[in-house]
Enzyme design. Structure first.
Site, PDB file in Angstrom:
ATOM      1  N   ASP A  66      28.999  25.662  37.091  1.00 14.53           N
ATOM      2  CA  ASP A  66      28.051  26.285  36.517  1.00 14.53           C
ATOM      3  C   ASP A  66      27.910  25.876  34.860  1.00 14.53           C
ATOM      4  O   ASP A  66      29.144  25.333  34.656  1.00 14.53           O
ATOM      5  CB  ASP A  66      27.850  27.745  36.421  1.00 14.53           C
ATOM      6  CG  ASP A  66      29.186  28.426  36.535  1.00 14.53           C
ATOM      7  OD1 ASP A  66      30.396  27.768  36.043  1.00 14.53           O
ATOM      8  OD2 ASP A  66      29.608  29.652  36.752  1.00 14.53           O
ATOM      9  N   ASN A 134      32.039  42.144  39.288  1.00 15.57           N
ATOM     10  CA  ASN A 134      30.888  42.771  40.198  1.00 15.57           C
ATOM     11  C   ASN A 134      30.924  41.786  41.608  1.00 15.57           C
ATOM     12  O   ASN A 134      29.852  41.969  42.171  1.00 15.57           O
ATOM     13  CB  ASN A 134      29.542  42.639  39.444  1.00 15.57           C
ATOM     14  CG  ASN A 134      29.099  41.238  39.082  1.00 15.57           C
ATOM     15  OD1 ASN A 134      29.764  40.229  39.443  1.00 15.57           O
ATOM     16  ND2 ASN A 134      28.030  41.186  38.393  1.00 15.57           N
ATOM     17  N   HIS A 136      30.454  38.554  41.629  1.00 11.88           N
ATOM     18  CA  HIS A 136      29.812  37.189  41.562  1.00 11.88           C
ATOM     19  C   HIS A 136      30.745  35.925  41.467  1.00 11.88           C
ATOM     20  O   HIS A 136      31.981  36.008  41.392  1.00 11.88           O
ATOM     21  CB  HIS A 136      28.916  37.151  40.172  1.00 11.88           C
ATOM     22  CG  HIS A 136      29.698  36.887  38.871  1.00 11.88           C
ATOM     23  ND1 HIS A 136      29.350  37.481  37.558  1.00 11.88           N
ATOM     24  CD2 HIS A 136      30.797  36.133  38.536  1.00 11.88           C
ATOM     25  CE1 HIS A 136      30.270  37.089  36.619  1.00 11.88           C
ATOM     26  NE2 HIS A 136      31.229  36.326  37.293  1.00 11.88           N
ATOM     27  N   GLU A 141      24.923  36.284  40.738  1.00 10.68           N
ATOM     28  CA  GLU A 141      25.017  37.811  40.405  1.00 10.68           C
ATOM     29  C   GLU A 141      24.692  38.522  41.563  1.00 10.68           C
ATOM     30  O   GLU A 141      23.784  38.025  42.417  1.00 10.68           O
ATOM     31  CB  GLU A 141      24.036  38.347  39.221  1.00 10.68           C
ATOM     32  CG  GLU A 141      24.498  37.249  37.975  1.00 10.68           C
ATOM     33  CD  GLU A 141      25.721  38.138  37.284  1.00 10.68           C
ATOM     34  OE1 GLU A 141      26.502  38.787  37.865  1.00 10.68           O
ATOM     35  OE2 GLU A 141      25.991  37.636  36.238  1.00 10.68           O
TER      36      GLU A 141
HETATM   37  C1  F6R Z   1      33.218  30.133  36.122  1.00  6.50           C
HETATM   38  C2  F6R Z   1      32.472  30.851  37.107  1.00  6.50           C
HETATM   39  C3  F6R Z   1      32.608  32.499  37.223  1.00  6.50           C
HETATM   40  C4  F6R Z   1      34.099  33.003  36.900  1.00  6.50           C
HETATM   41  C5  F6R Z   1      34.238  34.471  37.031  1.00  6.50           C
HETATM   42  C6  F6R Z   1      35.628  34.989  36.894  1.00  6.50           C
HETATM   43  O1  F6R Z   1      32.611  28.732  36.426  1.00  6.50           O
HETATM   44  O2  F6R Z   1      31.478  30.602  37.817  1.00  6.50           O
HETATM   45  O3  F6R Z   1      32.161  32.865  38.404  1.00  6.50           O
HETATM   46  O4  F6R Z   1      34.961  32.244  37.950  1.00  6.50           O
HETATM   47  O5  F6R Z   1      33.249  34.997  36.041  1.00  6.50           O
HETATM   48  O6  F6R Z   1      35.805  34.710  35.454  1.00  6.50           O
HETATM   49  P1  F6R Z   1      37.500  34.793  34.900  1.00  6.50           P
HETATM   50  O7  F6R Z   1      38.019  33.627  35.563  1.00  6.50           O
HETATM   51  O8  F6R Z   1      37.452  34.644  33.302  1.00  6.50           O
HETATM   52  O9  F6R Z   1      37.855  36.189  35.142  1.00  6.50           O
END
Ligand code: F6R
Length: 239
Positions: A66, A134, A136, A141
């Site tokens: 992303d 959550n 994701h 989401e």
């Molecule tokens: C990042 C991504 C997100 C993260 C998720 C966890 O490229 O796609 O889905 O993997 O938000 O983030 P952290 O590792 O910072 O807790």
């Protein structure tokens, strides 16, 4: 679904082994990478393995999960910047072999073209994921269709708030991002997900043993034939 529970330091090493074996068998492997805090220890490990001459990314191709919409590519908050700082500048991958999804008002086909580019490269051999509190994955989401391909996403307030820790404040967090879809992720031949800390425990428990539903995007991983979760004891505490 395979689950490995260990200390974060050991998890980083174990997860990195996937890259050593894949790239020694298939130097031109297609790698899907993630940003956020969870993969940083793996990136440190991969950088160390490269310095020690145990791994080379020279022929690999990468596709990140992303990217924010509206930031310049050299913006220090962009995911491209993050990946160069934490991994790409520390290994031998050519800059021309790394890919990020993007969105353009004047070129609406560009976003979905990302899936075609992945397919043309041979498909993702190994996709690395983190998980949001959550549930994701990527910026998919709760409520995102399992059939989704790479798409523009309006970020939820909770995700913008969670990510504001990397910005001066929540107002600086972009409102939109582009993300691989759930189907894009599920098309990967092998998926590894890393999660550490009690804050992830509920999402992990629902993803592993809860109902498979778009309301908990990571639950879709139950349907994939080759997924390994790398969890510390806190993240695994509700399993
Ligand atoms: C990042 C991504 C997100 C993260 C998720 C966890 O490229 O796609 O889905 O993997 O938000 O983030 P952290 O590792 O910072 O807790």
């Amino acid at each position: 679904m395979k689950i490995i529970i260990d200390t974060p330091e050991k998890l980083y090493k174990l997860a990195a082994e996937n890259y050593v074996s894949l790239l020694s068998e298939k130097p031109r492997a297609v790698l899907g990478f993630a940003t956020g805090s969870s993969p940083v220890g793996i990136y440190d490990e991969l950088s160390a393995l490269y310095r020690e001459g145990k791994i080379s990314f020279e022929e690999a191709v990468t596709f990140n999960l992303d990217e924010y919409v509206g930031l310049d590519t050299d913006d220090s908050q962009s995911y491209r910047y993050f990946m160069f700082k934490n991994l790409f500048d520390r290994i031998d991958i050519p800059a021309s072999s790394v890919n990020f999804p993007s969105y353009s008002d004047t070129d609406p086909d560009r976003t979905a073209q990302y899936d075609k580019n992945i397919a043309n490269a041979g498909g993702i051999d190994l996709q690395l994921l983190g998980i949001g509190v959550n549930g994701h994955i990527g910026f998919n989401e709760p409520g995102t269709a399992f059939a989704s391909v790479t798409h523009k996403v309006k970020l939820t307030d909770s995700t913008r708030k969670a990510n504001s820790r990397f910005f001066a404040g929540i107002d600086d967090v972009p409102e939109y991002a582009v993300s691989m879809g759930i189907k894009t992720v599920m098309n990967a031949k092998k998926i590894i997900l890393i999660a550490c800390g009690a804050i992830k425990a509920e999402a992990i428990a629902k993803a592993v043993k809860g109902e498979v539903t778009p309301d908990m995007p990571a639950s879709v991983l139950q349907l994939h034939p080759d997924v390994t979760l790398y969890l510390d004891r806190d993240a695994a505490s509700l399993l």
